[in-house]
Write a protein that holds these residues in place. Sequence first.
Motif, PDB file in Angstrom:
ATOM      1  N   PHE A 251       0.824  -1.210   0.000  1.00 19.05           N
ATOM      2  CA  PHE A 251       0.000   0.000   0.000  1.00 19.05           C
ATOM      3  C   PHE A 251       0.859   1.260   0.000  1.00 19.05           C
ATOM      4  N   ILE A 252       2.112   1.132   0.441  1.00 19.82           N
ATOM      5  CA  ILE A 252       2.972   2.301   0.587  1.00 19.82           C
ATOM      6  C   ILE A 252       4.050   2.371  -0.490  1.00 19.82           C
ATOM      7  N   LYS A 253       4.485   1.230  -0.963  1.00 19.53           N
ATOM      8  CA  LYS A 253       5.642   1.146  -1.855  1.00 19.53           C
ATOM      9  C   LYS A 253       5.492   2.020  -3.101  1.00 19.53           C
ATOM     10  N   GLY A 254       6.536   2.826  -3.373  1.00 19.51           N
ATOM     11  CA  GLY A 254       6.602   3.579  -4.610  1.00 19.51           C
ATOM     12  C   GLY A 254       5.717   4.803  -4.699  1.00 19.51           C
ATOM     13  N   LYS A 255       5.071   5.215  -3.629  1.00 14.73           N
ATOM     14  CA  LYS A 255       4.183   6.379  -3.658  1.00 14.73           C
ATOM     15  C   LYS A 255       4.989   7.618  -3.257  1.00 14.73           C
ATOM     16  N   THR A 256       4.928   8.686  -4.060  1.00 14.31           N
ATOM     17  CA  THR A 256       5.698   9.895  -3.776  1.00 14.31           C
ATOM     18  C   THR A 256       4.966  10.810  -2.808  1.00 14.31           C
ATOM     19  N   ILE A 257       3.789  11.315  -3.243  1.00 12.87           N
ATOM     20  CA  ILE A 257       3.012  12.195  -2.377  1.00 12.87           C
ATOM     21  C   ILE A 257       2.046  11.380  -1.517  1.00 12.87           C
ATOM     22  N   LEU A 258       1.487  10.326  -2.119  1.00 15.72           N
ATOM     23  CA  LEU A 258       0.540   9.500  -1.377  1.00 15.72           C
ATOM     24  C   LEU A 258       1.231   8.653  -0.312  1.00 15.72           C
ATOM     25  N   GLY A 259       2.555   8.498  -0.462  1.00 13.33           N
ATOM     26  CA  GLY A 259       3.305   7.712   0.515  1.00 13.33           C
ATOM     27  C   GLY A 259       3.085   8.167   1.953  1.00 13.33           C
ATOM     28  N   PRO A 260       3.314   9.471   2.236  1.00 10.44           N
ATOM     29  CA  PRO A 260       3.085   9.967   3.601  1.00 10.44           C
ATOM     30  C   PRO A 260       1.644   9.793   4.064  1.00 10.44           C
ATOM     31  N   VAL A 261       0.700   9.948   3.122  1.00 13.13           N
ATOM     32  CA  VAL A 261      -0.714   9.794   3.483  1.00 13.13           C
ATOM     33  C   VAL A 261      -1.003   8.364   3.934  1.00 13.13           C
ATOM     34  N   ILE A 262      -0.520   7.394   3.156  1.00 16.42           N
ATOM     35  CA  ILE A 262      -0.767   5.988   3.474  1.00 16.42           C
ATOM     36  C   ILE A 262       0.046   5.559   4.692  1.00 16.42           C
ATOM     37  N   ALA A 263       1.298   6.027   4.781  1.00 18.69           N
ATOM     38  CA  ALA A 263       2.133   5.675   5.928  1.00 18.69           C
ATOM     39  C   ALA A 263       1.524   6.207   7.217  1.00 18.69           C
ATOM     40  N   GLY A 264       0.902   7.385   7.122  1.00 18.51           N
ATOM     41  CA  GLY A 264       0.236   7.948   8.285  1.00 18.51           C
ATOM     42  C   GLY A 264      -0.904   7.061   8.763  1.00 18.51           C
ATOM     43  N   LEU A 265      -1.625   6.480   7.817  1.00 13.89           N
ATOM     44  CA  LEU A 265      -2.711   5.561   8.175  1.00 13.89           C
ATOM     45  C   LEU A 265      -2.163   4.316   8.870  1.00 13.89           C
ATOM     46  N   ILE A 266      -1.039   3.820   8.375  1.00 14.79           N
ATOM     47  CA  ILE A 266      -0.405   2.666   9.018  1.00 14.79           C
ATOM     48  C   ILE A 266       0.051   3.043  10.424  1.00 14.79           C
ATOM     49  N   GLY A 267       0.567   4.269  10.543  1.00 14.86           N
ATOM     50  CA  GLY A 267       1.036   4.728  11.842  1.00 14.86           C
ATOM     51  C   GLY A 267      -0.065   4.826  12.881  1.00 14.86           C
ATOM     52  N   LEU A 268      -1.298   4.980  12.415  1.00 15.69           N
ATOM     53  CA  LEU A 268      -2.430   5.079  13.339  1.00 15.69           C
ATOM     54  C   LEU A 268      -2.753   3.757  14.023  1.00 15.69           C
ATOM     55  N   ILE A 269      -2.197   2.668  13.506  1.00 12.48           N
ATOM     56  CA  ILE A 269      -2.420   1.378  14.168  1.00 12.48           C
ATOM     57  C   ILE A 269      -1.862   1.475  15.581  1.00 12.48           C
ATOM     58  N   PRO A 270      -2.707   1.329  16.606  1.00 13.80           N
ATOM     59  CA  PRO A 270      -2.250   1.516  17.996  1.00 13.80           C
ATOM     60  C   PRO A 270      -1.426   0.348  18.505  1.00 13.80           C
ATOM     61  N   ASN A 271      -0.254   0.197  17.907  1.00 17.88           N
ATOM     62  CA  ASN A 271       0.583  -0.947  18.246  1.00 17.88           C
ATOM     63  C   ASN A 271       2.010  -0.642  17.803  1.00 17.88           C
ATOM     64  N   CYS A 272       2.990  -1.182  18.521  1.00 22.69           N
ATOM     65  CA  CYS A 272       4.393  -0.970  18.159  1.00 22.69           C
ATOM     66  C   CYS A 272       4.735  -1.608  16.812  1.00 22.69           C
ATOM     67  N   ALA A 273       3.899  -2.527  16.349  1.00 21.70           N
ATOM     68  CA  ALA A 273       4.154  -3.215  15.083  1.00 21.70           C
ATOM     69  C   ALA A 273       4.209  -2.237  13.919  1.00 21.70           C
TER      70      ALA A 273
ATOM     71  N   GLY B  47       4.930   8.190   8.849  1.00 25.21           N
ATOM     72  CA  GLY B  47       4.377   7.067   9.593  1.00 25.21           C
ATOM     73  C   GLY B  47       4.827   7.048  11.039  1.00 25.21           C
ATOM     74  N   LEU B  48       6.110   7.372  11.266  1.00 23.23           N
ATOM     75  CA  LEU B  48       6.639   7.358  12.629  1.00 23.23           C
ATOM     76  C   LEU B  48       6.115   8.532  13.458  1.00 23.23           C
ATOM     77  N   LEU B  49       5.868   9.664  12.809  1.00 20.17           N
ATOM     78  CA  LEU B  49       5.306  10.806  13.524  1.00 20.17           C
ATOM     79  C   LEU B  49       3.896  10.494  14.021  1.00 20.17           C
ATOM     80  N   VAL B  50       3.098   9.880  13.159  1.00 21.69           N
ATOM     81  CA  VAL B  50       1.720   9.554  13.525  1.00 21.69           C
ATOM     82  C   VAL B  50       1.684   8.402  14.524  1.00 21.69           C
ATOM     83  N   GLY B  51       2.615   7.464  14.368  1.00 19.51           N
ATOM     84  CA  GLY B  51       2.612   6.274  15.220  1.00 19.51           C
ATOM     85  C   GLY B  51       2.892   6.592  16.677  1.00 19.51           C
ATOM     86  N   ALA B  52       1.885   6.457  17.505  1.00 16.78           N
ATOM     87  CA  ALA B  52       2.031   6.713  18.942  1.00 16.78           C
ATOM     88  C   ALA B  52       1.914   5.434  19.752  1.00 16.78           C
TER      89      ALA B  52
END
Length: 284
Positions: A193-215, A237-242
């Motif tokens: 879902f994230i691979k190779g995305k330039t602008i959409l990359g941060p958007v999708i990575a942010g969604l992954i980061g929202l997963i409430p888990n260290c994974a 992704g790391l900024l969003v990931g809490a």
Amino acid sequence: MLEVLEETLIDSIKLLPFLFITYLIMEYIEHKTSHKAKETIKKSGRFGPAIGSILGIFPQCGFSVSATNLYAARVITLGTLIAVYLSTSDEMLPIFISEAVSVDIIIKILSIKLVIGMIAGFIIDFVLRIKNKDKVEDEKIVDLCEKEHCHCEHGIVKSALKHTINIFIFILLITLLINIGIYFIGEDTIAEFIKGKTILGPVIAGLIGLIPNCASSVIITQMYLQNMISVATMISGLLVGAGVGLAVLFKTNKGIKQNIRIVALLYFIGVISGIIIELIGITF
């Protein structure tokens, strides 16, 4: 599946010391400190984003949980909470060290997260102070015992232990459900879902980061190390990931709408920061 259960139990148990110490501090504040001490804590909150962002860069899932509990009790400000969330790296640093990533790159990434967390935290608190300057401030530190009806007259240690067990069970169940989901979906599927995305990359990575888990931090970090995503996408992704902190937020903080706004704010800051870094062309 057995490995999923074992990993869930181990990850949850690692949080126990952070949970107990946090609740012990909060119980002490609630039952032992004077009104003057509580006022001092509230006033020192203006410097909270700086302190929170610095402490947040340490590799631990537990600190975001501690900050969430402190915010729910109104010991720290929203700006401080967001600063902690943004700077928290969870498993990034241990993975970088184990993969022998250069110290220079590690320091640069941590510094970016630290600065973004600090700036965002101070801006949020400043805006809220301006917005609420005409309102009568009568906010006090929330008494967890009153909130959960646990009758803590038997001492702060017993009370802190009860709160720790309650939230530990909640975290264990949530983490188990998330890990089962990741197990069946697969990390490779998530990566696509994230691979190779330039602008959409941060958007999708942010969604992954929202997963409430260290994974989530593990997946995003590993993808960066395998050159599947850019540094900007990883930082989003790391900024969003809490970590588990987001799950605990909905458990301990009153007001579902307020919690949703906090998550949306966190996501917005993380994604915008990643897009800006991508457009600037920062690479390591």
